[in-house]
Write a protein that holds these residues in place. Structure first.
Motif, PDB file in Angstrom:
ATOM      1  N   LEU A 145      51.634  39.310  38.493  1.00 13.09           N
ATOM      2  CA  LEU A 145      50.368  38.768  38.975  1.00 13.09           C
ATOM      3  C   LEU A 145      49.677  39.841  39.811  1.00 13.09           C
ATOM      4  O   LEU A 145      50.189  40.265  40.852  1.00 13.09           O
ATOM      5  N   ALA A 146      48.525  40.306  39.327  1.00 12.80           N
ATOM      6  CA  ALA A 146      47.726  41.287  40.057  1.00 12.80           C
ATOM      7  C   ALA A 146      46.665  40.539  40.859  1.00 12.80           C
ATOM      8  O   ALA A 146      45.741  39.957  40.298  1.00 12.80           O
ATOM      9  N   ILE A 147      46.818  40.542  42.174  1.00 16.99           N
ATOM     10  CA  ILE A 147      45.942  39.786  43.067  1.00 16.99           C
ATOM     11  C   ILE A 147      44.840  40.700  43.579  1.00 16.99           C
ATOM     12  O   ILE A 147      45.107  41.812  44.035  1.00 16.99           O
ATOM     13  N   ARG A 188      38.897  44.379  47.261  1.00 13.06           N
ATOM     14  CA  ARG A 188      38.417  45.760  47.291  1.00 13.06           C
ATOM     15  C   ARG A 188      38.964  46.572  46.119  1.00 13.06           C
ATOM     16  O   ARG A 188      39.277  47.745  46.256  1.00 13.06           O
ATOM     17  N   VAL A 189      39.118  45.946  44.960  1.00 10.10           N
ATOM     18  CA  VAL A 189      39.598  46.676  43.787  1.00 10.10           C
ATOM     19  C   VAL A 189      38.469  47.530  43.220  1.00 10.10           C
ATOM     20  O   VAL A 189      37.282  47.244  43.404  1.00 10.10           O
ATOM     21  N   VAL A 190      38.857  48.597  42.505  1.00 17.07           N
ATOM     22  CA  VAL A 190      37.870  49.541  41.979  1.00 17.07           C
ATOM     23  C   VAL A 190      37.695  49.418  40.473  1.00 17.07           C
ATOM     24  O   VAL A 190      36.941  50.184  39.878  1.00 17.07           O
ATOM     25  N   GLY A 191      38.376  48.502  39.837  1.00 17.65           N
ATOM     26  CA  GLY A 191      38.230  48.337  38.401  1.00 17.65           C
ATOM     27  C   GLY A 191      38.882  47.050  37.939  1.00 17.65           C
ATOM     28  O   GLY A 191      39.647  46.415  38.663  1.00 17.65           O
ATOM     29  N   GLU A 192      38.574  46.655  36.714  1.00 18.02           N
ATOM     30  CA  GLU A 192      39.158  45.456  36.133  1.00 18.02           C
ATOM     31  C   GLU A 192      40.341  45.828  35.255  1.00 18.02           C
ATOM     32  O   GLU A 192      40.412  46.927  34.711  1.00 18.02           O
ATOM     33  N   ILE A 193      41.262  44.889  35.122  1.00 15.40           N
ATOM     34  CA  ILE A 193      42.467  45.131  34.332  1.00 15.40           C
ATOM     35  C   ILE A 193      42.641  43.980  33.352  1.00 15.40           C
ATOM     36  O   ILE A 193      42.362  42.823  33.688  1.00 15.40           O
ATOM     37  N   PRO A 194      43.031  44.265  32.106  1.00 13.54           N
ATOM     38  CA  PRO A 194      43.146  43.183  31.115  1.00 13.54           C
ATOM     39  C   PRO A 194      44.307  42.251  31.419  1.00 13.54           C
ATOM     40  O   PRO A 194      45.354  42.672  31.911  1.00 13.54           O
ATOM     41  N   GLY A 195      44.095  40.980  31.138  1.00  9.50           N
ATOM     42  CA  GLY A 195      45.131  39.977  31.376  1.00  9.50           C
ATOM     43  C   GLY A 195      44.535  38.582  31.388  1.00  9.50           C
ATOM     44  O   GLY A 195      43.365  38.366  31.032  1.00  9.50           O
ATOM     45  N   THR A 196      45.340  37.620  31.804  1.00 12.10           N
ATOM     46  CA  THR A 196      44.919  36.224  31.876  1.00 12.10           C
ATOM     47  C   THR A 196      44.436  35.917  33.284  1.00 12.10           C
ATOM     48  O   THR A 196      45.211  35.955  34.239  1.00 12.10           O
ATOM     49  N   ALA A 197      43.146  35.608  33.413  1.00  6.77           N
ATOM     50  CA  ALA A 197      42.562  35.358  34.735  1.00  6.77           C
ATOM     51  C   ALA A 197      43.104  34.051  35.312  1.00  6.77           C
ATOM     52  O   ALA A 197      43.301  33.061  34.604  1.00  6.77           O
ATOM     53  N   LEU A 236      43.106  33.385  45.990  1.00  6.64           N
ATOM     54  CA  LEU A 236      42.409  34.630  45.679  1.00  6.64           C
ATOM     55  C   LEU A 236      42.352  34.831  44.167  1.00  6.64           C
ATOM     56  O   LEU A 236      43.265  34.428  43.435  1.00  6.64           O
ATOM     57  N   PRO A 237      41.284  35.465  43.655  1.00  4.16           N
ATOM     58  CA  PRO A 237      41.232  35.749  42.214  1.00  4.16           C
ATOM     59  C   PRO A 237      42.370  36.682  41.815  1.00  4.16           C
ATOM     60  O   PRO A 237      42.696  37.627  42.548  1.00  4.16           O
ATOM     61  N   ALA A 238      42.967  36.412  40.653  1.00  4.30           N
ATOM     62  CA  ALA A 238      44.127  37.191  40.228  1.00  4.30           C
ATOM     63  C   ALA A 238      44.174  37.229  38.704  1.00  4.30           C
ATOM     64  O   ALA A 238      43.425  36.513  38.015  1.00  4.30           O
ATOM     65  N   VAL A 239      45.057  38.091  38.185  1.00  7.98           N
ATOM     66  CA  VAL A 239      45.208  38.263  36.736  1.00  7.98           C
ATOM     67  C   VAL A 239      46.691  38.416  36.429  1.00  7.98           C
ATOM     68  O   VAL A 239      47.392  39.202  37.083  1.00  7.98           O
ATOM     69  N   TRP A 240      47.180  37.660  35.448  1.00 12.41           N
ATOM     70  CA  TRP A 240      48.541  37.871  34.948  1.00 12.41           C
ATOM     71  C   TRP A 240      48.501  39.021  33.949  1.00 12.41           C
ATOM     72  O   TRP A 240      47.738  38.990  32.982  1.00 12.41           O
TER      73      TRP A 240
END
Length: 694
Positions: free
Chosen positions: A436-438, A442-451, A459-463
Motif C-alpha cells: 500500500l503506497a500512501i 507531497r508526492v512528486v508523481g503517480e504510480i500505477p495500481g488500485t486506488a 489518506l489517499p493510497a494505491v495498492w
C-alpha cells in the motif's frame, strides 16, 4: 632480549590469520608487478585467478539479497588488480623468453594460445577482440548503468524508507533494535550500489588495459625477437603473437566471468529466491508457454532444408518438459480432502455453557488473510499485534485485553473488521503480496495500481506490486505491506477507544499492579476514600481526551487529596488534569517550544461563562452561537494544522469540560486546555481568536 621476544610474541599473538590474509594478498599482488616469476608460478597464479572468478560468479548466483555479498565492490578491485599484475608478470616472461618457443610463459598460456584458437594467431586476435567487446561494450557497460540507476533510485527512496520505519516504530509494530537494524540496512544498500557504480569502472579499465597490453606485447615481441634474438619476422610473429594471445585470453575469460557476476548482482529483483531458483521458477514454470514453444520449433523442423533432426529433437524435449510441468501442477491442485465421518449425537438440553461472553477486542479476517494470523506459520500480523499491546501499555499506562482473532467466511477474501464488544468499529481490506503506497500529501508523481484509502487515517493510497516499492518511495509515498496496514488500523482504533477499553476489570488489575509498588497509598484511597467506579470514571475521562495515565502516582496522590472534599468524577478529573499539566503539555508540544494556541474572544467567554453559571451541569449553548463557534473553531483548527501545529484551544477552567465535549464531536483532533493546566514556565502565543464577531 627475553623481554623483546616476549613483546614480539604478544604482538603476533594478537594478530589472527584471517586479519593478515587481506594485507598479505595485496602485497603479493603488488610484488608480482616487480619480481620475476618462473613459468610454473604463472601457471599456478593463472589457474588461481580462474578459480577465484568462478567462485565469485557462483556466490553471486546464490545470494538472496545484494547485501549478502556486500564485499563485492572490493572483490572487483582485488581481482582486477590480480589480473593486471599477472599481465605484467607474464609480459616480462614473454618478452624475455618468448624466442624459445610457445611454452616459454608456462603451460596455461600455451594451452590458451594453441588449444582454444588452434595455434592460429589471426583467429586468436579475432577471438580476443570479440571477448573484449562482449565484456567492455555489453556486460560491463550494462552492469555499470544498472548500478548507477540503482544507486540514484536507492538514494532518492531513502527518505520514504526512513519514514516507513519511523511509522512502524511509532505504531509499535517494531522495536528500537529492529528500527536501528533496518536503518542500517538502508544505509548499507545505498553504499553498496554507490560502490558498485564506481567498481564497474575497474572492469571497464581492465578491458581497455587488456587491449593496450596485447598491442604492446605484439609490437615489443617483434622488436625483441627480430633485433635481439635474430629471428625472422614470421617466426617472431608466430611465437610472440601466440604467447600474447594466450596471455590475453587467460586474463580476459576470468574478467568476463567477474563481469557476469557483477551484472547478476545488480540486476536481480526480489529477495525470496536466488538467481537459479528465480530462473527455473519464472522461465520454465508455465507448461503452456513451453508447449507452444515446442510446437513452433517442431513446425520449423518440418520445413524442407532446415536441420530437421536438431529442431525436432529440441521440440520433443520441450514437449516432454511441458508435460512434466503440467502433471506437477495437476498433482499440486488435486490435494486430497479428508472428510470426517458424521457422528450422530443426541440433542442436549441448553445449559449455561451455551452462554458465551463477548470479546472486548476482536479481529475477523477473510480467508486470504488467514496466513497473516496463522500461529502455525508464525503470522506477521500476530507479532505486530503483540508489539502494539506492549507499546500501548508502555505509553498509555494500562494493558488492553488480548485481541481475539478468527476467520469469517462471510467477509470478502481480503477484508477484515475490528470489533469492540461484538460491535464493528472499523473495517478495511488488505492484499498480501501487494504493498500500500500512501500519499502523505507531497508526492512528486503517480504510480500505477488500485486506488483506495488508508483505512486508519483516510489518506489517499494505491495498492501496488512489490516490484514498484523503490519507485513509489522515490516519488514520496509511504509504502507498507498488508500486515502493517491492518496493524496500523488496529493500533489507531485501540488508541481512539482507549477509554472504552478501560473497564472495571482492567482498572482493578491496574490498582493491583500499583499496590505492589505503593501499597500504602493505594490502600488509603481505594476503596476507603474513593470507590473503584469513580476512579475508573476519572481515568476514562482522561483517556477520552487523549491524556495518558502512565503517571499513576500523581493521579493517585491528587485523588487522595481531593476525594475527601468531593466524589464528583468531573471535579476530580479537573484537579487531576491540573496536576498532570506538565505531562499534558509535553505530550502536545514535545519540542519544548512556545505554545501556539487558539483562544476565545473575551465577549464570547463572558457569554459562555454566564451559560455555565446559569445552567450548572446541564449548561447549553444557544443554537446560533453554537453554529458560529463550531464553524470558526473548525477554520482555526485547519489553519493550525496547515502550519504544522497542534489544534489546541486555551479557555478558562470553568469552560473547559463544556467546550471539550461540545467541540470534540466535530473536530476529533482538537484539544481543549484550561489556563490552570499550563505551567507558569511556558510561553503562550495566541495564533487565532475564535468568536470575534459573536
Amino acid at each position: 632480549m627475553a623481554s623483546t621476544n616476549l613483546a614480539l610474541q604478544n604482538v603476533f599473538g594478537r594478530i589472527k590469520v584471517g586479519q593478515m590474509a587481506g594485507p598479505v594478498l595485496i602485497l603479493m599482488i603488488l610484488a608480482m608487478m616487480v619480481l620475476p616469476l618462473p613459468p610454473f608460478a604463472l601457471d599456478l597464479l593463472f589457474t588461481f585467478n580462474i578459480a577465484i572468478s568462478v567462485i565469485v560468479m557462483l556466490v553471486a548466483m546464490n545470494v538472496i539479497k545484494p547485501l549478502e555479498f556486500s564485499i563485492f565492490p572490493t572483490v572487483l578491485l582485488v581481482t582486477t588488480l590480480l589480473r593486471l599484475s599477472l599481465n605484467v608478470a607474464s609480459t616480462r616472461v614473454v618478452l624475455l623468453n618468448g624466442h624459445t618457443g610457445p611454452d616459454a610463459a608456462g603451460k596455461v598460456i600455451e594451452a590458451f594460445g594453441h588449444f582454444l584458437v588452434g595455434g592460429n594467431y589471426a583467429v586468436g586476435l579475432v577471438v580476443f577482440t570479440i571477448l573484449v567487446i562482449i565484456n567492455f561494450v555489453v556486460i560491463t557497460k550494462g552492469a555499470g548503468r544498472v548500478a548507477e540507476v540503482a544507486a540514484r533510485f536507492t538514494l532518492d527512496a531513502m527518505p520514504g524508507k526512513q519514514m516507513a520505519i519511523d511509522a512502524d516504530l511509532n505504531a509499535g509494530l517494531i522495536g528500537e533494535d529492529d528500527a536501528r537494524r533496518r536503518r542500517s540496512e538502508i544505509a548499507q544498500e545505498a553504499d553498496f550500489y554507490g560502490s558498485m557504480d564506481g567498481a564497474s569502472k575497474f572492469v571497464r579499465g581492465d578491458a581497455v588495459a587488456g587491449i593496450m597490453i596485447m598491442l604492446i606485447n605484439v609490437i615489443g615481441g617483434l622488436i625483441v625477437g627480430v633485433l635481439q634474438h635474430n629471428l625472422d619476422i614470421g617466426t617472431a610473429a608466430k611465437f610472440y603473437t601466440l604467447l600474447t594471445i594466450g596471455d590475453g585470453l587467460v586474463a580476459q575469460i576470468p574478467a568476463l566471468i567477474i563481469s557476469i557476476a557483477a551484472g547478476m548482482v545488480v540486476t536481480r529483483v526480489g529477495d525470496e529466491q536466488n538467481v537459479s531458483q528465480q530462473f527455473m521458477s519464472q522461465l520454465f514454470n508455465n507448461p503452456r508457454v513451453i508447449g507452444l514453444t515446442a510446437a513452433i520449433i517442431g513446425f520449423l523442423g518440418l520445413i524442407p532444408g532446415m536441420p530437421n533432426l536438431v529442431f525436432i529433437a529440441i521440440a520433443a524435449g520441450l514437449a516432454a518438459l511441458a508435460w512434466q510441468r503440467d502433471q506437477s501442477a495437476r498433482q499440486a491442485m488435486a490435494s486430497p480432502i479428508t472428510v470426517a465421518p458424521t457422528v450422530a449425537t443426541e440433542t442436549l438440553e441448553a445449559s449455561w455453557a451455551d452462554v458465551t461472553t463477548l470479546d472486548v477486542l476482536g479481529l475477523e479476517v477473510g480467508y486470504r488473510l488467514i496466513p497473516l494470523v496463522d500461529k502455525s506459520q508464525d503470522g506477521e500480523l500476530l507479532r505486530r499485534i503483540r508489539g502494539i499491546r506492549k507499546k500501548f501499555a508502555q505509553e498509555v499506562g494500562f494493558l488492553v485485553s488480548p485481541v481475539h482473532i478468527r476467520d469469517n467466511l462471510e467477509l470478502k477474501p481480503n477484508a477484515y473488521r475490528i470489533l469492540l464488544k461484538g460491535v464493528e468499529i472499523g473495517q478495511g481490506e488488505a492484499f498480501p503480496g501487494s504493498l500500500l503506497a500512501i500519499n502523505p500529501g507531497r508526492v512528486v508523481g503517480e504510480i500505477p495500481g488500485t486506488a483506495t484509502k488508508d483505512p486508519a487515517f483516510g489518506l489517499p493510497a494505491v495498492w501496488i506490486d512489490l516490484a514498484l516499492r523503490d519507485q513509489a518511495q522515490a516519488f514520496g509515498y509511504t509504502v507498507v505491506d498488508a500486515s502493517t496496514v491492518t496493524a496500523t488500523h488496529l493500533n489507531h482504533i485501540i488508541l481512539s477507544h482507549a477509554a472504552e477499553l478501560l473497564g472495571r476489570q482492567e482498572t482493578q488489575a491496574l490498582i493491583d499492579h500499583l499496590a505492589k509498588e505503593m501499597p500504602k497509598l493505594v490502600e488509603d484511597l481505594v476503596p476507603k476514600v474513593l470507590a473503584l467506579g469513580i476512579l475508573q470514571k476519572v481515568l476514562q475521562n482522561l483517556l477520552e481526551e487523549g491524556v495518558h495515565i502512565r503517571d499513576m502516582r500523581t493521579i493517585i496522590e491528587t485523588l487522595a487529596e481531593n476525594a475527601a472534599r468531593t466524589q464528583d468524577a468531573e471535579a476530580l478529573t479537573a484537579q487531576v488534569r491540573i496536576a498532570l499539566g506538565r505531562s499534558i503539555i509535553q505530550q502536545l508540544y514535545p519540542s519544548g517550544a512556545e505554545m501556539q494556541v487558539m483562544s476565545l474572544d473575551p465577549q464570547l467567554e463572558r457569554v459562555l461563562l454566564q451559560a455555565v453559571a446559569g445552567g450548572g451541569d446541564g449548561a447549553s449553548i444557544e443554537p446560533g452561537l453554537a453554529d458560529t463557534l463550531v464553524r470558526e473553531t473548525v477554520a482555526a483548527a485547519q489553519r493550525q494544522e496547515d502550519l504544522g501545529l497542534p489544534s489546541v484551544l486555551l479557555v478558562p477552567g470553568n469552560l473547559r469540560t463544556l467546550l471539550s465535549r461540545f467541540l470534540r464531536r466535530g473536530i476529533s483532533q482538537l484539544k481543549v486546555l484550561a489556563h490552570s493546566e499550563v505551567p507558569e514556565s511556558k510561553t503562550i502565543k495566541v495564533t487565532s481568536i475564535i468568536g470575534g464577531r459573536a
